[in-house]
Write a protein that holds these residues in place. Structure first.
Motif, PDB file in Angstrom:
ATOM      1  N   GLY A  13       0.752  -1.307  -0.555  1.00  0.00           N
ATOM      2  CA  GLY A  13      -0.438   0.137  -0.123  1.00  0.00           C
ATOM      3  C   GLY A  13       0.766   1.105   0.350  1.00  0.00           C
ATOM      4  N   PRO A  14       0.112   2.353  -0.126  1.00  0.00           N
ATOM      5  CA  PRO A  14       0.852   3.625   0.340  1.00  0.00           C
ATOM      6  C   PRO A  14       1.776   4.288   1.564  1.00  0.00           C
ATOM      7  CG  PRO A  14      -1.076   3.796   0.722  1.00  0.00           C
ATOM      8  CD  PRO A  14      -1.458   2.586   0.604  1.00  0.00           C
ATOM      9  N   GLU A  15       1.905   3.412   2.496  1.00  0.00           N
ATOM     10  CA  GLU A  15       2.803   3.359   3.605  1.00  0.00           C
ATOM     11  C   GLU A  15       4.049   3.003   2.922  1.00  0.00           C
ATOM     12  OE1 GLU A  15       2.600   3.064   8.263  1.00  0.00           O
ATOM     13  OE2 GLU A  15       1.081   3.153   6.929  1.00  0.00           O
ATOM     14  N   ALA A  16       4.315   1.499   1.953  1.00  0.00           N
ATOM     15  CA  ALA A  16       5.464   1.028   1.827  1.00  0.00           C
ATOM     16  C   ALA A  16       6.105   1.877   1.680  1.00  0.00           C
ATOM     17  CB  ALA A  16       5.206  -0.343   1.096  1.00  0.00           C
ATOM     18  N   ILE A  17       7.675   1.730   2.014  1.00  0.00           N
ATOM     19  CA  ILE A  17       9.272   2.660   1.268  1.00  0.00           C
ATOM     20  C   ILE A  17       9.482   1.315   0.918  1.00  0.00           C
ATOM     21  CG2 ILE A  17      10.740   4.278   1.792  1.00  0.00           C
ATOM     22  CD1 ILE A  17       8.391   5.819   3.435  1.00  0.00           C
ATOM     23  N   MET A  18      10.022   0.810   2.208  1.00  0.00           N
ATOM     24  CA  MET A  18      11.263  -0.131   1.687  1.00  0.00           C
ATOM     25  C   MET A  18      11.244  -1.690   2.126  1.00  0.00           C
ATOM     26  SD  MET A  18      15.339  -0.541   2.492  1.00  0.00           S
ATOM     27  CE  MET A  18      16.677  -1.481   1.609  1.00  0.00           C
ATOM     28  N   VAL A  19      10.790  -2.567   1.075  1.00  0.00           N
ATOM     29  CA  VAL A  19       9.990  -3.698   1.703  1.00  0.00           C
ATOM     30  C   VAL A  19      10.972  -4.934   1.496  1.00  0.00           C
ATOM     31  CG1 VAL A  19       8.167  -5.440   0.965  1.00  0.00           C
ATOM     32  CG2 VAL A  19       7.533  -2.685   0.973  1.00  0.00           C
ATOM     33  N   SER A  20      10.956  -5.712   2.348  1.00  0.00           N
ATOM     34  CA  SER A  20      11.809  -7.205   1.505  1.00  0.00           C
ATOM     35  C   SER A  20      10.567  -7.805   1.155  1.00  0.00           C
ATOM     36  CB  SER A  20      12.369  -8.168   2.895  1.00  0.00           C
ATOM     37  OG  SER A  20      13.064  -9.187   2.664  1.00  0.00           O
ATOM     38  N   LYS A  21       9.835  -8.426   0.061  1.00  0.00           N
ATOM     39  CA  LYS A  21       9.052  -9.352  -0.928  1.00  0.00           C
ATOM     40  C   LYS A  21       9.547 -10.671  -0.719  1.00  0.00           C
ATOM     41  CE  LYS A  21       6.864  -7.369  -2.850  1.00  0.00           C
ATOM     42  NZ  LYS A  21       5.092  -7.323  -2.584  1.00  0.00           N
ATOM     43  N   HIS A  22       8.350 -10.938  -0.150  1.00  0.00           N
ATOM     44  CA  HIS A  22       8.568 -12.448  -0.113  1.00  0.00           C
ATOM     45  C   HIS A  22       6.981 -13.666  -1.113  1.00  0.00           C
ATOM     46  CE1 HIS A  22       9.703 -11.028   4.048  1.00  0.00           C
ATOM     47  NE2 HIS A  22      11.007 -11.557   3.137  1.00  0.00           N
ATOM     48  N   ALA A  23       7.375 -14.633  -1.082  1.00  0.00           N
ATOM     49  CA  ALA A  23       6.212 -15.548  -1.934  1.00  0.00           C
ATOM     50  C   ALA A  23       6.653 -16.799  -1.573  1.00  0.00           C
ATOM     51  CB  ALA A  23       5.994 -14.742  -3.040  1.00  0.00           C
ATOM     52  N   ILE A  24       5.767 -17.579  -1.844  1.00  0.00           N
ATOM     53  CA  ILE A  24       6.114 -19.223  -1.901  1.00  0.00           C
ATOM     54  C   ILE A  24       6.273 -19.978  -3.703  1.00  0.00           C
ATOM     55  CG2 ILE A  24       4.919 -21.193  -1.410  1.00  0.00           C
ATOM     56  CD1 ILE A  24       4.860 -19.627   0.464  1.00  0.00           C
ATOM     57  N   ASN A  25       7.024 -20.421  -3.600  1.00  0.00           N
ATOM     58  CA  ASN A  25       7.700 -20.529  -4.401  1.00  0.00           C
ATOM     59  C   ASN A  25       6.953 -21.109  -5.819  1.00  0.00           C
ATOM     60  OD1 ASN A  25       9.893 -19.899  -4.353  1.00  0.00           O
ATOM     61  ND2 ASN A  25      10.336 -21.781  -3.782  1.00  0.00           N
ATOM     62  N   PRO A  26       6.659 -21.213  -7.574  1.00  0.00           N
ATOM     63  CA  PRO A  26       5.757 -21.926  -7.989  1.00  0.00           C
ATOM     64  C   PRO A  26       5.096 -23.224  -7.839  1.00  0.00           C
ATOM     65  CG  PRO A  26       6.618 -21.059  -9.468  1.00  0.00           C
ATOM     66  CD  PRO A  26       7.571 -20.781  -7.772  1.00  0.00           C
ATOM     67  N   ASP A  27       6.823 -24.200  -7.153  1.00  0.00           N
ATOM     68  CA  ASP A  27       6.376 -25.448  -6.858  1.00  0.00           C
ATOM     69  C   ASP A  27       6.287 -25.309  -5.496  1.00  0.00           C
ATOM     70  OD1 ASP A  27       8.921 -24.758  -5.428  1.00  0.00           O
ATOM     71  OD2 ASP A  27      10.175 -26.458  -6.091  1.00  0.00           O
ATOM     72  N   GLY A  28       5.879 -24.786  -4.722  1.00  0.00           N
ATOM     73  CA  GLY A  28       5.213 -24.681  -3.183  1.00  0.00           C
ATOM     74  C   GLY A  28       6.168 -24.732  -2.142  1.00  0.00           C
ATOM     75  N   SER A  29       7.467 -24.473  -2.496  1.00  0.00           N
ATOM     76  CA  SER A  29       8.388 -24.289  -1.176  1.00  0.00           C
ATOM     77  C   SER A  29       8.624 -23.301  -1.096  1.00  0.00           C
ATOM     78  CB  SER A  29      10.094 -25.104  -2.032  1.00  0.00           C
ATOM     79  OG  SER A  29      10.302 -24.033  -3.404  1.00  0.00           O
ATOM     80  N   GLY A  30       9.595 -22.521  -0.185  1.00  0.00           N
ATOM     81  CA  GLY A  30       9.354 -22.027   1.078  1.00  0.00           C
ATOM     82  C   GLY A  30      10.801 -21.492   0.905  1.00  0.00           C
ATOM     83  N   ASP A  31      11.811 -21.168   0.403  1.00  0.00           N
ATOM     84  CA  ASP A  31      12.728 -20.537   0.368  1.00  0.00           C
ATOM     85  C   ASP A  31      12.982 -19.066   0.202  1.00  0.00           C
ATOM     86  OD1 ASP A  31      12.686 -21.954  -1.905  1.00  0.00           O
ATOM     87  OD2 ASP A  31      15.185 -21.107  -2.785  1.00  0.00           O
ATOM     88  N   ASN A  32      12.037 -19.068  -0.323  1.00  0.00           N
ATOM     89  CA  ASN A  32      11.475 -16.853  -0.663  1.00  0.00           C
ATOM     90  C   ASN A  32      10.506 -16.775   0.052  1.00  0.00           C
ATOM     91  OD1 ASN A  32      13.305 -16.338  -2.624  1.00  0.00           O
ATOM     92  ND2 ASN A  32      12.860 -18.827  -4.476  1.00  0.00           N
ATOM     93  N   ALA A  33       9.563 -17.812   0.903  1.00  0.00           N
ATOM     94  CA  ALA A  33       8.992 -16.856   2.082  1.00  0.00           C
ATOM     95  C   ALA A  33       9.910 -16.179   2.827  1.00  0.00           C
ATOM     96  CB  ALA A  33       8.522 -18.015   2.493  1.00  0.00           C
ATOM     97  N   ASN A  34       8.729 -15.803   3.699  1.00  0.00           N
ATOM     98  CA  ASN A  34       9.250 -14.699   5.296  1.00  0.00           C
ATOM     99  C   ASN A  34      10.178 -16.131   6.278  1.00  0.00           C
ATOM    100  OD1 ASN A  34      10.101 -12.750   7.252  1.00  0.00           O
ATOM    101  ND2 ASN A  34       7.736 -12.553   7.624  1.00  0.00           N
ATOM    102  N   VAL A  35      10.929 -16.238   5.279  1.00  0.00           N
ATOM    103  CA  VAL A  35      11.783 -17.095   6.411  1.00  0.00           C
ATOM    104  C   VAL A  35      11.776 -16.892   7.617  1.00  0.00           C
ATOM    105  CG1 VAL A  35      12.379 -18.900   4.217  1.00  0.00           C
ATOM    106  CG2 VAL A  35      14.240 -17.308   4.750  1.00  0.00           C
ATOM    107  N   GLY A  36      12.917 -15.627   7.205  1.00  0.00           N
ATOM    108  CA  GLY A  36      13.314 -15.448   8.701  1.00  0.00           C
ATOM    109  C   GLY A  36      12.682 -15.091  10.221  1.00  0.00           C
TER     110      GLY A  36
END
Length: 572
Positions: free
Chosen positions: A271-294
């Motif tokens: 939204g309009p409040e986001a200025i610097m963001v770490s983007k996360h998503a679930i991989n197409p194969d359902g794995s999560g190494d690009n998710a919010n792992v931290g």
């Protein structure tokens, strides 16, 4: 939420590493290494840049184990301060206990993880800049305009990675695209690298485009860099340089019209409040190494819909800080600890089973969008039942976090199947409320209390608009938050700004660093330990010494450097 083509490109990006194999943190052993000839073109350079973006989520590979390097900085930024506990059980992740108790040692795996991940980010930025320089000296497959943008993006990312490292370790080595592998082995950590960080971020502020490239959320742009540059100046107490940058970022934006809760909803986060963001998503194969792992350990435990893992619990002190007086204002003098919040902690038998939340308690509504407490509706999970969602309440308290969780109705689309603690929820590294409150801090220190009042009250007016948590149509608390009528003195204004940062940004990774830069970490943390330790004995007697403002250089890195790196004072 806008998980668009930029995110898909990051997933597909390969990492380009040209250094020889070795054990030094500057020498990575690449897997599937491509030759320079293969990547010295526009496609290769763009992919290298996306690989540099990939470290924003604090993860080099896999899912488990990336906790201390999380972009939310929950361990160093919150658990080490007065806002949160490690959580879980005392015997679980014992090295995290040492971070919380301010007793870390150079062998602690959490400091090593932080160091290695963000130096990997530096390395990727440097490799991008090396490729770009060779391209511009040779075939020029990238236009001059795009080349400047790439340099600005890479240097913005590098400045960020170095700033994260500097806040934790302070005394760190500077290596850039002009440092050879052999020379890198000799770089010491005895020089102040802060001017280099400023130079990188200032270049980004001068050369990034006004809008995100190809409208790809997550990309660096000019406002990102200016907000970050202002923050870097603020840490130097250069308020006169920081404030104009914050004012430009704020511009005509009306934060009172932006829903607080949207920042922590996976479907409204961009939204309009986001200025610097770490983007996360679930991989197409359902794995999560690009998710919010931290943040995965923060998942709720037990009978909750998440089922794992029970870490990162808000402190009792934080919950009490949300209490307000009859004027709807916070208790700035610490008296919020008088008559502490009555939870079910310590109750047994029928007193425990019959516990009812106090609906007459006057609190800031942001509490129930930050902390889960027994008897209060929690997202769409139902009413929070208390201990059934907590690993060991007698160790880390009766509360759970909210900002890192997604709704149960979102699991199917935004969580790893069967692992609902691994989600696509982004992390805000800088959001507009943070900038507004940094501007308020500058205004106080520059003597403009009226401007500071306006900034703080804009945050409080937005908080007053939060929907009240209810059961059967009745408010679950006496919610109240009102603007300050005036700031009567500089000291009062300063305390108001600092409290507002705590209430607005709690559990978002800022608290420890704020306390250190304000010079009040010792009295704040030791006073907190006395209060919190009276209720949860594991946290009694914490002492903040001078060296606790920073953490130890990992011993493994000192050993690998052959003596070039020196240990921080107090950790020898």
């Amino acid at each position: 939420m806008k998980k668009n083509s930029f995110y898909k490109l990051v997933l597909a990006a390969f990492v380009v590493v040209f250094s020889a194999c070795g054990k030094d943190f500057l020498e990575k052993n690449p897997q599937g290494e491509l030759s320079e000839e293969q990547v010295l073109n526009s496609e290769g350079i763009e992919a290298s840049l996306l690989g540099a973006y990939g470290i924003l989520n604090g993860n080099v590979s896999g899912t488990w184990g990336n906790y201390s390097s999380a972009p939310s900085q929950w361990l160093f930024g919150e658990v080490a301060a007065d806002n949160a506990h490690k959580g879980s059980e005392e015997t679980d992740q014992p090295n995290m206990n040492l971070i919380e108790l301010l007793l870390p040692n150079p062998a602690n795996d959490n400091v090593s993880q932080m160091w290695q991940v963000y130096y990997e980010g530096v390395l990727r930025c440097n490799n991008t800049l090396k490729l770009l320089m060779k391209d511009q000296e040779g075939s020029k497959t990238i236009t001059a305009e795009r080349a400047t943008q790439i340099e600005a993006e890479a240097r913005m990312l590098r400045g960020h990675y170095y700033f994260f490292l500097w806040r934790v370790f302070k005394n760190i080595p500077w290596v850039d695209e002009n440092t050879s592998v052999e020379d890198a082995k000799l770089v010491t950590n005895e020089s102040d690298i802060y001017p280099n960080i400023i130079e990188d971020v200032k270049f980004a502020a001068d050369n990034l485009p006004d809008s995100k490239i190809n409208d790809q959320s997550g990309r660096m742009d000019r406002m990102t860099a200016k907000a970050y540059l202002g923050k870097i100046y603020l840490y130097q107490q250069k308020y006169d340089l920081a404030l104009p940058l914050f004012q430009e970022v704020i511009g005509s934006k009306d934060i009172t019209s932006m829903a607080f809760e949207d920042n922590f909803n996976v479907e409204t986060e961009d939204g309009p409040e986001a200025i610097m963001v770490s983007k996360h998503a679930i991989n197409p194969d359902g794995s999560g190494d690009n998710a919010n792992v931290g943040d995965m350990l923060a998942g709720l435990y037990g009978t909750s819909p998440v089922g794992c893992c029970g870490f990162y619990q808000p402190s009792i002190d934080l919950v009490n800080a949300y209490k307000v007086n009859a004027s709807g204002l916070p208790y700035l003098d610490g008296s919020y600890r008088d008559s502490p919040y009555k939870s079910d902690l310590g109750l047994t038998g029928t007193a425990k089973s019959n516990y009812q939340v106090d609906k007459t308690l006057r609190i800031d509504p942001r509490l129930d969008y930050t902390v889960g407490r027994r008897g209060v509706p929690y997202l769409d999970y139902g009413v929070m039942p208390g201990d059934a969602w907590i690993r060991m309440a007698t160790y880390a308290g009766p509360f759970v976090g909210i900002k890192t969780m997604i709704k149960q109705s979102q699991f199917a689309s935004f969580a790893v199947p069967g692992q609902n603690y691994l989600t696509a929820l982004d992390v805000n590294i800088i959001r507009l409320a943070d900038v507004v409150l940094m501007a308020a801090e500058c205004a106080v220190e520059l003597g403009d209390l009226d401007a500071a009042l306006d900034y703080v009250n804009s945050i409080r007016l937005r908080a007053a608009n939060l929907p009240h948590k209810q059961i059967d149509g009745a408010d679950i608390a006496a919610y109240d938050v009102k603007p300050y009528p005036s700031f009567s003195s500089t000291d009062y204004a300063r305390n108001a700004v600092r409290m507002e940062r705590r209430l607005e940004l709690a559990m978002e990774g800022h608290r420890f660093y704020d306390l250190v830069r304000w010079g009040i970490a010792k009295q704040t943390i030791e006073s907190y330990s006395t209060f919190e330790g009276g209720l949860l004995p594991a946290f009694k007697g914490v002492t903040f010494n001078t060296h606790n403002a920073y953490f130890p250089i990992p011993q493994i890195e000192i050993d690998r450097s052959g003596g070039a790196l020196k240990q921080n004072d107090g950790y020898n």
